[in-house]
Scaffold this motif. Sequence first.
Motif, short mmCIF file in Angstrom:
data_model
loop_
_atom_site.label_atom_id
_atom_site.label_comp_id
_atom_site.label_asym_id
_atom_site.label_seq_id
_atom_site.Cartn_x
_atom_site.Cartn_y
_atom_site.Cartn_z
N VAL A 1 0.02 -1.65 -5.67
CA VAL A 1 -0.25 -2.76 -4.62
C VAL A 1 1.42 -3.25 -4.42
O VAL A 1 1.78 -3.31 -3.52
CB VAL A 1 -1.16 -3.84 -5.14
N ALA B 1 -3.41 2.88 -4.89
CA ALA B 1 -4.30 1.78 -5.22
C ALA B 1 -5.60 1.70 -4.80
O ALA B 1 -6.34 1.20 -5.92
CB ALA B 1 -3.44 0.46 -4.70
N SER B 2 -6.13 2.24 -3.86
CA SER B 2 -7.48 2.18 -3.41
C SER B 2 -8.32 3.27 -4.39
O SER B 2 -9.41 2.76 -4.43
CB SER B 2 -7.65 2.44 -1.91
N SER C 1 -7.47 -3.16 -1.16
CA SER C 1 -5.83 -3.05 -1.69
C SER C 1 -5.16 -3.72 -0.55
O SER C 1 -4.10 -4.18 -0.68
CB SER C 1 -5.88 -1.63 -1.77
#
Length: 835
Positions: A69, A304-305, A340
């Motif tokens: 992130v 990140a997701s 995210s």
Amino acid sequence: GFVVGHAGLYQALAMFAVAYFIIGMTVLSVCAIATNGALDAGGAYYMISRALGPEFGGSIGIMFFLANVCGSALYVLGLVEAVVDSFGIPPGQKVGTGVHVLPQSYWYELLYGTVLLALCLIVCLVGASIYAKATFLIFLIVAGVLGTILISFFATRPIGVPIRLPHFNGSETENGSFTGFSLATLRDNLGGGYGVDYTTGQMMSFSSVFAVMFNGCTGIMAGSNMSGDLKRPSYSIPRGTISAVLFTYLVYNLLAFLMCATCNRTLLQKDYGFLRDISIFPPLVTVGIYAATLSAAMSNLIGASRILYALARDDLFGRALALAKKTSASGNPVMAVVLSWLVVQLVLFSGKLNTIAGVVTTFFLLVYATVNLACLALEWASAPNFRPTFRYFTWHTCLLGIAGCCVMMFLISPVSASASLGFLLLLLLALHYLSPSSTWGYITQALIFHQVRKYLLMLDVRKDHVKFWRPQMLLMVQNPRGSPRLIDFVNDLKKSGLYVLGHVELQDLDTLPSDPLQPQQDSWLSLVDKLNVKAFISLTLAPSVRHGVRQLLFTSGLGGMRPNTLVLGFYDDEVPQDGLARHPAFTSARDEVPLGFPPLRAPATPKLLSAREYVGIVADALKMLRNVLLARQLESLDKAWELRRAASPPPAIHVWPVNLLRPDSARYADTCSLFLLQMACVLNMARAWRRARLRLFLCVEAGAMPHAQEEKLRQLLKDLRIQAQIQLVPWDAVTRLHWQTHQGPQGGLAPTEEEDEAVNFPANATQVSDEYVCAANKLVLEQSPAPAVRFLYLPRPPADTSLYPLYLHQLELLTRGLGPTVLVHGVSAVTSTQL
């Protein structure tokens, strides 16, 4: 330009070498784990969690999510900086001219970052396929730009580059120079020359420059983060990652050398976009910068997701991440992408690129260290199923990767490193106590097995010494429902020794389709967990209880850890009570009594064990040189009440280290008496029993110099470092009954055993009558106040097996009505007066 401008060529090359050494070691670990089995979504999180367990996996997953992130925000801010540098209104001017039309301020730059992040969001929401196509297109653009830049270093003539710098009252202009290939320029740029970063106003140092530079090397996890979207992750991740690392390392070193040989330090430090000024086609450089930073931002956002989706799917954080589980019809985790994106948007409020570079680098280094740790643990565990097809790694590379990551973390930012480790520790503790158990397998169990096997081989029974003796218990349990307090009591007696719960199932395996003990294992293990005792389980099938106990005495334990003491419940006619139903561990509304245990024996149901067989078990244990404890009425011992009652007087432990069934040979310093003293002392040393006081009873006769006996016993206790109160007990009236029985009414020989129901222990030397035993029982019972538990001397069973029932009858009379009582017979020396 930023790196070589401040650090110089030598330090820049050193930075690249250190960074890529750490990255290289980590890549080897990633490739090893990636080729050891099927990979699913989550990349590094999936590797770590499946190797180290949910605690490490979940905590590092959160750290890696935050790293991606922050990395995405970092690249968005870098792109904003490039856009503003190209199209922003120069400082000091209110109206733009030409292409310089974008206003510059904190809020405007936040707006530009939000728009660019929204573009990344749209691509990631469409799915992995469009992302893959977009990144491939970006790769072609960046490759073309890189080619033109390399040509430009050779094709561009020396030029001066005016640099407009922001100032507190407007702006000022400095002149940088592109000298072409010049030995003088190269010499000037060899050493470090750290200055002020014109974007933040902060003085640069090796650590701050390395932190910014290292973020350009963190893309090695981009491929593994997409592990759930790759067709053959075990094939693609090693080849793609290693190729990318080698290519970027060569390009970074080549560009560093070319910049130091052709650009003066002013140009390198004061203009991070100088490549446009020296390019043969400047707009293409701008496009390349935009494409590279946009690609990196998208890569971190989609990474990140995927990590967030994997965390949510594993249910490590319960409902907190439930929303992130939702996917589109094509399987794209859209809610994880949106969440995210929201977190990245929040990070954008930090405003400046170099402000969050140190935090991002620390997070990534921590993740890399843990990936190396996971591979190291798998290698050290030596599990047969750890067979990665990628073999170019050893535990040395893993260890070097861990050391390099940890050292660089603290060199870059000690504060960020300490805070990150503290946050990681908090997550570890929270997940350890709150997360549900998993079925992934725990590397800790494999490592423990490996170490325990090694140390068991080192535990040489030939080197045993009495100074380091400790009780190693085998407690035989017919049905745990009737003996939870006995199980707990023996747990206090073990003194950090081996503790085994043994059980004999009376069945014949030849007549059964499968082993009936396997389904019972879980119930017994749950019992151990609920009762909070440190015990092993050992179950066996046998045609009789006696044969089963023999099996367990022969086979229980391993190496130097074998039971040396057998503990049995007492054989009497008391109706068993269901102690588990009343036990605090099973009385809460959400916990039920383990259903794997059968109901207790009804009063009218015959016992599975005869009196003769019971005494035979005791005799077998003594023949096998095992100490024996017989516990009577321990289920009536309410330990919590005994130890929490009023402090005055404290609970007592009564010790009778004399053979009450052999008054003619009463000694206090034989092996059995010393073992009895040791067991009482061991109980008193247990944490729950430290308030209790030992009371030692010295049976004396008139004219036998009792004070001399007391002083001798006191000296023995002093030598053994046992604190106990000695109490003299006259027992002339009791022994008189014994001698009357022995001599007969007229002073002759006593009648035969059949006539007066006496029994010989252990040979035809003395005779003990029921009247005498009842008197001894009364003597023990009269000593007040009543203790929490009593320890009595257990005589050897008679050699004549026909006398076993009478032997058991005498023991029953001796302990009748005494409350919690332990009969003890020791066969091995267990006390030492040596240092």
